[in-house]
Enzyme design. Sequence first.
Site, PDB file in Angstrom:
ATOM      1  CD  GLU A  17      11.813   9.182  40.891  1.00 45.55           C
ATOM      2  OE1 GLU A  17      11.475   8.226  41.605  1.00 45.55           O
ATOM      3  OE2 GLU A  17      10.739   9.528  40.163  1.00 45.55           O
ATOM      4  CG  HIS A  59      21.143   7.972  39.102  1.00 47.41           C
ATOM      5  ND1 HIS A  59      21.430   8.895  38.342  1.00 47.41           N
ATOM      6  CD2 HIS A  59      21.220   6.855  38.150  1.00 47.41           C
ATOM      7  CE1 HIS A  59      21.756   8.510  37.065  1.00 47.41           C
ATOM      8  NE2 HIS A  59      21.414   7.264  36.883  1.00 47.41           N
ATOM      9  CE1 TYR A 110      19.323   4.908  33.467  1.00 49.02           C
ATOM     10  CE2 TYR A 110      19.961   5.483  35.610  1.00 49.02           C
ATOM     11  CZ  TYR A 110      20.367   5.619  34.324  1.00 49.02           C
ATOM     12  OH  TYR A 110      21.286   5.824  33.780  1.00 49.02           O
ATOM     13  CB  SER A 125      10.610  -2.764  23.628  1.00 45.62           C
ATOM     14  OG  SER A 125      11.737  -2.019  24.118  1.00 45.62           O
ATOM     15  CD1 TRP A 143      14.607  19.060  40.530  1.00 48.40           C
ATOM     16  CD2 TRP A 143      13.760  16.935  41.411  1.00 48.40           C
ATOM     17  NE1 TRP A 143      15.239  17.746  40.212  1.00 48.40           N
ATOM     18  CE2 TRP A 143      14.747  16.770  40.601  1.00 48.40           C
ATOM     19  CE3 TRP A 143      13.231  15.899  42.142  1.00 48.40           C
ATOM     20  CZ2 TRP A 143      15.316  15.470  40.415  1.00 48.40           C
ATOM     21  CZ3 TRP A 143      13.599  14.689  41.916  1.00 48.40           C
ATOM     22  CH2 TRP A 143      15.003  14.364  40.980  1.00 48.40           C
ATOM     23  CG  HIS A 175       8.351  22.741  36.095  1.00 52.70           C
ATOM     24  ND1 HIS A 175       7.414  22.262  35.070  1.00 52.70           N
ATOM     25  CD2 HIS A 175       9.487  22.442  35.626  1.00 52.70           C
ATOM     26  CE1 HIS A 175       8.002  21.775  34.028  1.00 52.70           C
ATOM     27  NE2 HIS A 175       9.327  21.756  34.275  1.00 52.70           N
ATOM     28  CE  LYS A 206      15.829  -1.237  26.517  1.00 53.41           C
ATOM     29  NZ  LYS A 206      15.450  -2.439  27.139  1.00 53.41           N
ATOM     30  CB  THR A 248      21.774   3.349  27.693  1.00 50.48           C
ATOM     31  OG1 THR A 248      21.829   3.033  28.984  1.00 50.48           O
ATOM     32  CG2 THR A 248      20.552   4.195  27.156  1.00 50.48           C
ATOM     33  CG  HIS A 285      26.201  10.649  37.880  1.00 47.57           C
ATOM     34  ND1 HIS A 285      26.019   9.536  37.389  1.00 47.57           N
ATOM     35  CD2 HIS A 285      25.054  11.136  38.083  1.00 47.57           C
ATOM     36  CE1 HIS A 285      24.591   9.337  36.989  1.00 47.57           C
ATOM     37  NE2 HIS A 285      24.298  10.481  37.608  1.00 47.57           N
ATOM     38  CG  HIS A 286      22.930  13.163  40.296  1.00 48.88           C
ATOM     39  ND1 HIS A 286      22.313  13.748  39.396  1.00 48.88           N
ATOM     40  CD2 HIS A 286      22.994  11.981  40.320  1.00 48.88           C
ATOM     41  CE1 HIS A 286      21.580  12.968  38.723  1.00 48.88           C
ATOM     42  NE2 HIS A 286      21.822  11.876  39.277  1.00 48.88           N
ATOM     43  NE  ARG A 335      19.537  22.774  37.697  1.00 47.72           N
ATOM     44  CZ  ARG A 335      19.172  21.669  38.202  1.00 47.72           C
ATOM     45  NH1 ARG A 335      20.273  20.790  38.443  1.00 47.72           N
ATOM     46  NH2 ARG A 335      17.890  21.089  38.228  1.00 47.72           N
ATOM     47  CB  SER A 381       0.827   6.720  46.451  1.00 42.06           C
ATOM     48  OG  SER A 381       0.236   6.594  45.139  1.00 42.06           O
ATOM     49  CB  SER A 382       5.606   5.237  44.537  1.00 46.83           C
ATOM     50  OG  SER A 382       5.287   6.523  43.989  1.00 46.83           O
ATOM     51  CG  ASP A 398      -8.673  -6.121  38.697  1.00 44.13           C
ATOM     52  OD1 ASP A 398      -7.602  -5.502  38.818  1.00 44.13           O
ATOM     53  OD2 ASP A 398      -9.776  -5.815  38.767  1.00 44.13           O
TER      54      ASP A 398
END
Lengths: 532, 364
Positions: A262, A260, A264, A275, A148, A83, A338, A335, A309-310, A457, A176-177, A112
């Site tokens: 990722e 991390h 963002y 926006s 994950w 998932h 914004k 943040t 921080h993880h 979790r 790909s990315s 293009d």
Amino acid sequence: MATVDIDLPHVKDDDSHHHGPAKGLGRWLYTTNHKDIGSMYLIFSLCMFMIGGMMALVIRAELFQPGLQLVEPGFFNQMTTMHGLIMVFGAVMPAFVGLANWMVPLQIGAPDMALPRMNNWSFWILPFAFLILLSSLFMPGGGPNFGWTFYAPLSTTYAPDSVTFFIFGVHIMGASSIMGAINIIATILNMRAPGMTMMKLPLFVWTWLITAFLLIAVMPVLAGVVTMMLMDIHFGTSFFNAAGGGDPVLFQHIFWFFGHPEVYIMILPAFGIISEIIPTFARKRLFGYSSMVYAVASIALLSFVVWAHHMFTVGMPLVGEVFFMFATMLIAVPTGVKVFNWIATMFRGSMTFETPMLFALAFVVLFTLGGFSGLMLAIAPADFQYHDTYFVVAHFHYVLVPGAIFSIMAAAYYWLPKWTGHVLNETMGKTHFWLSFVGVNLTFFPMHFVGLAGMPRRIPDYALQFADFNSMASVGAFIFGFSQLVFIYNVVQNVRAGQKATDRVWEGAHGLEWTVPSPAPYHTFSTPPKID
Amino acid sequence: MTKAMVLALSLFVLPAKADWQVNMTQGVTELSREIFDLHMLIFWICVVIGVAVFGVMFYSIFKHRKSKGAVAEHWHENTTVEVIWTVVPFVILISMAVPATATLINMYDTSEADVDIQVTGYQWKWRYQYLNEDIDFFSNLSTPRDEINNVQVKNSNYLLEVDKPLVIPVNKKVRFLITSNDVIHSWWVPNFAVKKDAIPGFVNESWVRVEEPGIYRGQCTELCGKEHGFMPIVVEVKAEADYARWVADQKAMKLISAGAASQNYAVADLIAKGEGVYNAACAGCHQVNGQGMPGAFPAITASAIATGPIQKHLDIVLNGKAGTAMQAFKQQLSAVDLAAVVTFQRNGLGNSVGDSIQPSAVQQ
Ligand SMILES: [Cu+2]
């Protein structure tokens, strides 16, 4: 070609001499057209969203009541892992790339993408990556079951054999990315219409430019870490194997150095979309354009120095804890800017509430809630109580579902008339919105409570005191899941028929994309537009 | 504030049996209360900011809508305002970081402990070794499988109960040295605000000084494989005299079990005992019926090892197999249990080798 263009009247620019789309399947296999590729990315992402969503429903059905009812714990772990992987790499990221493909050339006045053949390639390897990943579920020993975040050594020494396929799949997604990101940067830097200076770029383009740099910086790190796993599993190295002198914590440092930024990568383009939408429906220019750009850039830079921080509970030295706590709290400042700017944009505007705006407003409120729980998680000593509980699950689902996913929904409703030439059915759109809104909150809000009360979790079964909130969450998940069918039905109806949309579509819309006809012709801006 | 939230929620949801804890556990140590206060402080800061920000937003949504005839104004920049709303959050954050850092420093002070306990995570149980006493035991989930499989009614400590809890004295500084034997686990007791990852090859430290005797429960919080949800932690905090008595009892029991290992047992008794040991210690992987899980855990039924020479069978059970989930059971089970489980595997689960092994033979 350019010389021919000059002789022709502008409106006839499209089909008269450029070839239109090819016929049949070949059109999609060989296409180098940014609109075709954008559509394929979006459809692919929708399919993945449904597959990943079904896995979420398996999880929520099992957790509806205490006890084991539907699935084995081993399979449950495969569901949580898949998932996560599918939603992150298959649903959210390709959706943003699809939107970039469609909208970046239209918004900067380019004909293009800069590298159209690579564009085709970066899309077409994706389905294979996910076929490989999904097929591992049917292999002996089952698919990836280590979350994950695939922490070693659970994902190396103790992993099922199919982990090799998982590694291969991740490599392809990464390639790909990276190609997609290179293409976006090359397009934005080189293909802007004359007069489209950097500080005139629409914010969606700006956020994607910064996101693309993040992608190029961190996807190789992900590729590196999975390669190290591959070496540990098959070639006798011990990067992460303590018994061989390796370091399991090193895995987490490398993973989160990717992971991390990722996070963002999955939210900055959302900031861009919101926006665009809020000024349109508030009929007022975006407040603080340049501070928005600087805020996004500083969030992106800070995202490289907060990864640990993880990892507050892995036993870092005290100075490490303090540094990562401070750095993480700092992210709240840009943040906050914004959010304040969006609200200042609405203030003394002239607002209407069409479906894209409803999703955008829900984004502002619910993403901010996720930001608040993020701020709480940043407080290192308190994180010892929050870490790896449902509080964290609630937090990141608030920023990803009513955050990233709602922004994608908003974007789809906002730009779909431009893509298909038809006005959307507002009643169905609003039904979809309200069902999703209720479903999302019913699913994820109670998770804060069970998390604080002590539910870890990634468990298939739980103690009795968590029962009531878990059943609520499961009911919410089914409401949210099935309400997406309304969206799909609405889109299919819209593609097939519907009232003709005007070129501008929304009364308050500004920007180059609204100057081309609806639906946007197969080739646009073959002659660059003039920007003043 | 907890009560208010519960009340607000119960308006929407039908009342039910389970409790409705919605907030963090305050806990029973100075540190856990300090952390709780930090949590509430940052929570209220968020609430205040939220009310202000969303207040303005909803005000605009109601007042500045086109249907009410609102006409958009034209300003879209204001440096002063932008500087203010960058600086103010910054100041709030600093004021939050200061007390948080002080608490962290306190958490990291593991010096001068009265009792040292090594906590080792195994798939899927905890091992507790008292470093100053000769005490060493494993702690397994004791909830019956039938409750998990919804055959039997679940008891109130469902999934939060173990066969042998960790026992510590009240009002003493107890230091935990946390590590792991296989994958990463995490040892968490919410009432102590202690959560530390158990990582193979590392020893992490944590400490607690509990103020009230009682039974406190927690769980493993780092995904550690199939039975991750089934490795709870139970800590019994005892008054000093009770704790001393418990330590003495443990030592006496060790002598008794040494005596039991030197006796001879009938094969039928070994098989009967072995089935119980198997279900508690092995069935999580090899399954109750002995069929295993293809690709992950081999079947015991008709297995080459379990039906081959008994020494090889005993060897894998005693020493495990490095680099796989099959762990060494030498330290985990008594000689009697080891003899029983091996004998059971050879003569149960569809196997009928016919031989057996005595505890005395296991001990060599
Ligand atoms: Cu564990």
